[in-house]
Design a protein around this motif. Structure first.
Motif, mmCIF file in Angstrom:
data_model
loop_
_atom_site.group_PDB
_atom_site.id
_atom_site.type_symbol
_atom_site.label_atom_id
_atom_site.label_comp_id
_atom_site.label_asym_id
_atom_site.label_seq_id
_atom_site.Cartn_x
_atom_site.Cartn_y
_atom_site.Cartn_z
ATOM 1 N N ALA A 49 28.676 -70.340 -42.873
ATOM 2 C CA ALA A 49 27.341 -70.662 -42.340
ATOM 3 C C ALA A 49 27.223 -70.176 -40.898
ATOM 4 C CB ALA A 49 27.098 -72.162 -42.431
ATOM 5 N N PHE A 50 28.289 -70.313 -40.156
ATOM 6 C CA PHE A 50 28.352 -69.871 -38.760
ATOM 7 C C PHE A 50 27.983 -68.397 -38.640
ATOM 8 C CE2 PHE A 50 31.479 -68.337 -35.429
ATOM 9 C CZ PHE A 50 30.788 -68.810 -34.327
ATOM 10 N N ASP A 51 28.498 -67.576 -39.524
ATOM 11 C CA ASP A 51 28.236 -66.137 -39.484
ATOM 12 C C ASP A 51 26.878 -65.782 -40.079
ATOM 13 O OD1 ASP A 51 30.830 -65.716 -38.410
ATOM 14 O OD2 ASP A 51 31.665 -65.854 -40.420
ATOM 15 N N ILE A 52 26.504 -66.452 -41.143
ATOM 16 C CA ILE A 52 25.220 -66.173 -41.798
ATOM 17 C C ILE A 52 24.056 -66.498 -40.865
ATOM 18 C CG2 ILE A 52 23.687 -66.899 -43.663
ATOM 19 C CD1 ILE A 52 26.251 -67.212 -45.394
ATOM 20 N N ILE A 53 24.153 -67.612 -40.158
ATOM 21 C CA ILE A 53 23.081 -67.993 -39.230
ATOM 22 C C ILE A 53 22.873 -66.912 -38.185
ATOM 23 C CG2 ILE A 53 22.491 -69.606 -37.371
ATOM 24 C CD1 ILE A 53 23.779 -71.805 -39.180
ATOM 25 N N LEU A 54 23.966 -66.401 -37.615
ATOM 26 C CA LEU A 54 23.821 -65.341 -36.626
ATOM 27 C C LEU A 54 23.176 -64.114 -37.260
ATOM 28 C CD1 LEU A 54 24.218 -64.110 -33.827
ATOM 29 C CD2 LEU A 54 26.374 -63.208 -34.681
ATOM 30 N N GLY A 55 23.606 -63.752 -38.458
ATOM 31 C CA GLY A 55 23.041 -62.574 -39.119
ATOM 32 C C GLY A 55 21.546 -62.676 -39.319
ATOM 33 N N ILE A 56 21.088 -63.846 -39.728
ATOM 34 C CA ILE A 56 19.653 -64.051 -39.954
ATOM 35 C C ILE A 56 18.880 -63.975 -38.635
ATOM 36 C CG2 ILE A 56 17.919 -65.758 -40.638
ATOM 37 C CD1 ILE A 56 19.992 -66.712 -42.758
ATOM 38 N N ILE A 57 19.346 -64.699 -37.636
ATOM 39 C CA ILE A 57 18.641 -64.712 -36.348
ATOM 40 C C ILE A 57 18.700 -63.332 -35.691
ATOM 41 C CG2 ILE A 57 18.620 -65.705 -34.027
ATOM 42 C CD1 ILE A 57 19.662 -68.310 -35.279
ATOM 43 N N TYR A 58 19.859 -62.702 -35.769
ATOM 44 C CA TYR A 58 20.059 -61.377 -35.182
ATOM 45 C C TYR A 58 19.057 -60.382 -35.785
ATOM 46 C CZ TYR A 58 22.821 -57.314 -33.601
ATOM 47 O OH TYR A 58 23.247 -56.162 -33.014
ATOM 48 N N GLY A 59 18.947 -60.388 -37.092
ATOM 49 C CA GLY A 59 18.009 -59.490 -37.759
ATOM 50 C C GLY A 59 16.568 -59.788 -37.384
ATOM 51 N N SER A 60 16.248 -61.064 -37.288
ATOM 52 C CA SER A 60 14.890 -61.454 -36.932
ATOM 53 C C SER A 60 14.535 -61.012 -35.510
ATOM 54 C CB SER A 60 14.750 -62.972 -37.063
ATOM 55 O OG SER A 60 13.487 -63.386 -36.628
ATOM 56 N N VAL A 61 15.454 -61.231 -34.589
ATOM 57 C CA VAL A 61 15.207 -60.846 -33.194
ATOM 58 C C VAL A 61 15.046 -59.336 -33.083
ATOM 59 C CG1 VAL A 61 16.311 -60.695 -30.913
ATOM 60 C CG2 VAL A 61 16.276 -62.867 -32.128
ATOM 61 N N LEU A 62 15.948 -58.596 -33.708
ATOM 62 C CA LEU A 62 15.884 -57.142 -33.594
ATOM 63 C C LEU A 62 14.649 -56.557 -34.273
ATOM 64 C CD1 LEU A 62 19.615 -56.110 -33.953
ATOM 65 C CD2 LEU A 62 18.215 -56.171 -31.886
ATOM 66 N N SER A 63 14.190 -57.186 -35.335
ATOM 67 C CA SER A 63 12.988 -56.672 -36.003
ATOM 68 C C SER A 63 11.785 -56.741 -35.068
ATOM 69 C CB SER A 63 12.713 -57.445 -37.291
ATOM 70 O OG SER A 63 12.243 -58.751 -37.006
ATOM 71 N N ARG A 64 11.764 -57.724 -34.195
ATOM 72 C CA ARG A 64 10.654 -57.847 -33.240
ATOM 73 C C ARG A 64 10.654 -56.679 -32.257
ATOM 74 N NH1 ARG A 64 8.018 -62.464 -33.220
ATOM 75 N NH2 ARG A 64 7.631 -62.510 -30.971
ATOM 76 N N ALA A 65 11.837 -56.185 -31.922
ATOM 77 C CA ALA A 65 11.907 -55.023 -31.025
ATOM 78 C C ALA A 65 11.388 -53.774 -31.725
ATOM 79 C CB ALA A 65 13.338 -54.798 -30.555
ATOM 80 N N ILE A 66 11.625 -53.660 -33.014
ATOM 81 C CA ILE A 66 11.171 -52.487 -33.763
ATOM 82 C C ILE A 66 9.659 -52.513 -33.935
ATOM 83 C CG2 ILE A 66 11.220 -51.334 -36.023
ATOM 84 C CD1 ILE A 66 14.159 -52.270 -36.256
ATOM 85 N N THR A 67 9.112 -53.648 -34.309
ATOM 86 C CA THR A 67 7.672 -53.721 -34.601
ATOM 87 C C THR A 67 6.813 -53.866 -33.359
ATOM 88 O OG1 THR A 67 7.773 -56.125 -34.888
ATOM 89 C CG2 THR A 67 8.087 -54.751 -36.864
ATOM 90 N N GLY A 68 7.435 -54.102 -32.218
ATOM 91 C CA GLY A 68 6.674 -54.229 -30.981
ATOM 92 C C GLY A 68 6.100 -55.614 -30.761
ATOM 93 N N ASN A 69 6.539 -56.593 -31.547
ATOM 94 C CA ASN A 69 6.064 -57.970 -31.367
ATOM 95 C C ASN A 69 6.698 -58.648 -30.172
ATOM 96 O OD1 ASN A 69 4.424 -57.788 -33.595
ATOM 97 N ND2 ASN A 69 5.951 -58.619 -34.988
ATOM 98 N N ALA A 70 7.687 -58.008 -29.578
ATOM 99 C CA ALA A 70 8.342 -58.529 -28.378
ATOM 100 C C ALA A 70 8.750 -57.335 -27.524
ATOM 101 C CB ALA A 70 9.566 -59.367 -28.769
ATOM 102 N N PRO A 71 8.885 -57.519 -26.231
ATOM 103 C CA PRO A 71 9.302 -56.417 -25.363
ATOM 104 C C PRO A 71 10.679 -55.881 -25.778
ATOM 105 C CG PRO A 71 8.536 -58.276 -24.059
ATOM 106 C CD PRO A 71 8.616 -58.744 -25.484
#
Length: 171
Positions: A49-71
């Motif tokens: 769970a420790f690793d899966i949680i990071l993977g999910i959040i990591y992907g979510s954060v990085l997707s915002r950089a790609i789509t321009g929803n965050a700086p």
């Protein structure tokens, strides 16, 4: 230099073109690869769970950089922070003996002992007898629960099985 960056990657508050989003995707890909190298290979190699949680959040954060929803840069900094937090907690869990590692990473649960189902552990972990039989079949070794010395629900969610020794089987 800033103008070139803004032209290629776009600006946070503007609508991005397909090629700016593609350029961001390439930039985020290499930044993510670098960040994971700074962190640890285990982030996506194990399924606790420790690793899966990071993977999910990591992907979510990085997707915002790609789509321009965050700086762009602050989002990459947040991703790096998450990976460094994961690494720091893993190091802390490794070096502490007071149960922190079990809290962060979990611990295995005994499901079968000497061929006997541990009903309370099975119930607490929502593991059925059929789940155990499936794990047993996947080992290819035996088909009978009586031949199991111990079976554990591992931190990763996998079921590991330790068979009885030949001497014990005959008793």
């Amino acid at each position: 230099m800033q103008d070139v960056f803004n032209t290629v990657f776009g600006i946070h508050d503007q609508t991005l073109t397909w090629w700016q989003m593609s350029a961001r995707a390439i930039g985020v890909f290499f930044a993510a690869l670098l960040i994971i190298r700074i962190g640890s290979h285990r982030i996506f190699g194990k399924n606790t769970a420790f690793d899966i949680i990071l993977g999910i959040i990591y992907g979510s954060v990085l997707s915002r950089a790609i789509t321009g929803n965050a700086p762009f840069w602050p989002t990459l900094a947040a991703a790096l922070t998450l990976v460094l937090l994961h690494k720091a907690l893993a190091v802390l869990a490794y070096h502490t003996n007071f149960g922190f590692g079990n809290f962060i990473k979990g611990r295995p649960q005994l499901l079968v002992k000497n061929g006997k189902l541990q009903e309370e552990a099975l119930r607490a972990n929502s593991v059925t007898k059929n789940d155990l039989l499936e794990a047993l079949r996947s080992t290819g070794a035996v088909k009978d629960l009586d031949l199991i010395d111990e079976a554990y629900l591992e931190r990763s969610g996998n079921i590991s099985i330790i068979l009885k020794k030949s001497d014990d089987k005959e008793k």
